[in-house]
Design an enzyme around this catalytic site. Structure first.
Site, PDB file in Angstrom:
ATOM      1  N   HIS A  64       0.924  -1.049  -0.064  1.00 49.09           N
ATOM      2  CA  HIS A  64      -0.063  -0.055  -0.059  1.00 49.09           C
ATOM      3  C   HIS A  64       0.856   1.220  -0.056  1.00 49.09           C
ATOM      4  CE1 HIS A  64      -4.003   2.043   1.381  1.00 49.09           C
ATOM      5  NE2 HIS A  64      -3.158   2.591   1.033  1.00 49.09           N
ATOM      6  N   ASN A 282      -5.116   9.605   6.976  1.00 47.67           N
ATOM      7  CA  ASN A 282      -6.403   9.245   6.818  1.00 47.67           C
ATOM      8  C   ASN A 282      -6.140   7.326   6.546  1.00 47.67           C
ATOM      9  OD1 ASN A 282      -8.954   8.714   6.500  1.00 47.67           O
ATOM     10  ND2 ASN A 282      -9.203   9.488   4.435  1.00 47.67           N
ATOM     11  N   ASP A 309       1.264   2.651   3.897  1.00 46.71           N
ATOM     12  CA  ASP A 309       0.452   3.717   3.099  1.00 46.71           C
ATOM     13  C   ASP A 309       1.574   5.129   2.918  1.00 46.71           C
ATOM     14  OD1 ASP A 309      -1.700   5.148   2.190  1.00 46.71           O
ATOM     15  OD2 ASP A 309      -2.841   5.290   4.166  1.00 46.71           O
ATOM     16  N   PHE A 327      -4.299  14.757   3.753  1.00 46.10           N
ATOM     17  CA  PHE A 327      -4.046  13.841   4.749  1.00 46.10           C
ATOM     18  C   PHE A 327      -2.918  12.903   4.148  1.00 46.10           C
ATOM     19  CE2 PHE A 327      -8.598  14.242   5.148  1.00 46.10           C
ATOM     20  CZ  PHE A 327      -8.763  13.959   6.454  1.00 46.10           C
ATOM     21  N   GLY A 328      -2.057  12.277   5.095  1.00 42.58           N
ATOM     22  CA  GLY A 328      -0.909  11.437   4.836  1.00 42.58           C
ATOM     23  C   GLY A 328       0.471  11.686   5.272  1.00 42.58           C
TER      24      GLY A 328
HETATM   25 ZN   LIG Z   1      -6.446   4.827   1.954  1.00 42.88          ZN
END
Ligand SMILES: [Zn+2]
Length: 428
Positions: A64, A282, A309, A327-328
């Site tokens: 991911h 997120n 992520d 987000f992130g």
């Molecule tokens: Zn996601």
């Protein structure tokens, strides 16, 4: 390339211990593994890599990640993202389709694969979008996307809001033998918030994202997965309720797998120091109770694998204030040292437990035929200096992103050398 890697410490699962080995690589393949006790091999005609005193593992696999190309090259490119991955010890990464334009046609799948080939040896596996432009209105051409090389379908970045759309997607994916990989998020429950509902937002008088915005989709989708028989994979599990629902679904034989990110294993909303967008991701950081639940979920097998992520953004974007910042956070270059330092060096997990969730399990969950340090396997290898201690310094990252909440953390267990498909992808 013909290489002998000498005296690397390889994890032996049966003995639950590290054992020094010599590993011979021929071309793209691991040709031979010998016990170091047999003495040094004849290395004539080979390059030699000295791994003495260091961990030698199958290369890490991250299912991911966001590489941002095409469309957001100011955040990351496939070249900078794969370089960052290699530095973090990753030799295979699966990238999300929420680029601009999104990966929703066969041409765009091929674009990612071509760019990745240009960039270097790290394996890049593209996901394709479930719906056209990720708008949730119309399914993409799953068969053509599979044909082009997509390894699964996801609208990651947003949840699929319509249950019928998700059920149709699952039935189609099941017929093609590919997984549905779900970013679980119910838009009507988000409240436009940046952080989770809990102590932190209370203290700052903000609205919060409730746990059920994630878990309601996990509940819905595990039922749809049961009905369709698809392999359903839950992205970045962050709530106690999601863990409970996945556990229940597994008990009932639903083909569900799940992933968790280092930050959700290590941080709760109560750790957020202030209104700093480097703590905005997120799903958001949840309560300490949720952190405990995802750790236990990983430990009892409810959650199968660890992913980063990895989500780079520019400093300018992250400086827009917590409401407007995207987000992130980035993840490649800190994932292993974080987990090694906080879970293995502390004695909670064995080294084998962590390695399995970053190598063999992700490979097996997605049927990749990778993730093992064995003769005949692809030569995807990582050497880690488990003793090396250093502070996380975002200024030194190879990713373009500097957005991490872990800056300044003192960590042990830094990858120092990475080989993918028999080619050196990164060396300290
Ligand atoms: Zn996601």
């Amino acid at each position: 390339m013909k290489v002998w890697i000498l005296n690397g410490n390889v994890w032996n699962d049966r003995r639950q211990a590290l054992e020094p080995k010599h590993v011979r690589v021929d071309g793209e393949i691991i040709a031979e593994i010998r016990d170091a006790s047999e003495g040094l091999p004849d290395t004539a005609g080979h390059e030699v890599v000295d791994a003495a005193g260091r961990l030698l593992s199958a290369g890490f696999i991250d299912m991911h990640v966001h590489l941002r190309e095409p469309g957001y090259e100011h955040k990351e490119t496939i070249a900078t993202g794969t370089a960052s991955a290699a530095r973090g010890g990753f030799t295979t990464i699966a990238c999300m389709p929420n680029t601009k334009p999104p990966t929703d046609t066969p041409e765009r799948v091929r674009y990612v694969l071509d760019k990745a080939k240009e960039a270097g040896p790290v394996r890049v596996l593209p996901y394709a979008a479930i719906t056209k432009s990720q708008l949730g209105r119309e399914l993409t051409d799953f068969a053509a996307l599979k044909e082009a090389g997509a390894i699964g379908f996801t609208d990651d970045g947003v949840g699929v809001q319509n249950a019928k759309m998700m059920k149709d997607a699952m039935a189609l994916a099941a017929s093609l033998g590919l997984p549905i990989v779900a970013h679980c998020e119910e838009d009507t429950l988000l409240e436009g918030a940046a952080f989770s509902e809990g102590e932190f937002v209370k203290r700052h008088g903000l609205k919060g994202i409730p746990n059920e915005s994630e878990s309601i989709h996990v509940g819905r989708d595990t039922l749809l997965a049961e009905a369709t028989g698809v392999h359903y994979h839950v992205c970045h599990v962050s709530t106690e309720q999601s863990v409970r629902l996945i556990r229940l679904a597994k008990q009932h034989g639903v083909r569900v797998t799940a992933e968790v990110c280092p930050h959700h294993l290590l941080l709760s909303d109560e750790d957020i120091p202030g209104l700093d967008a480097n703590w905005k991701m997120n799903p958001p950081l949840r309560s300490p109770r949720d952190v405990k639940a995802v750790i236990e979920g990983l430990e009892d097998g409810t959650i199968d694998i660890i992913v980063t992520d990895h989500a780079p953004h520019s400093e300018e974007e992250k400086a827009r204030g917590v409401d407007k910042a995207p987000f992130g956070i980035v993840g490649f270059e800190t994932a292993f040292p974080l987990l090694y330092t906080k879970f293995v060096a502390t004695g909670r997990w064995s080294l084998g437990f962590l390695l399995e969730r970053m190598t063999r399990k992700p490979a097996d969950v997605f049927g990749l035929g990778l993730g093992r340090l064995e003769p005949g396997q692809p030569a995807d290898l990582t050497i880690v200096d488990l003793e090396k201690e250093a502070e996380v310094d975002p200024a030194k990252f190879l990713t373009k992103g500097r957005n991490t909440p872990f800056a300044g953390w003192k960590l042990k267990g830094w990858p120092v050398w990475t080989m993918a498909a028999g080619r050196v992808a990164w060396s300290e």
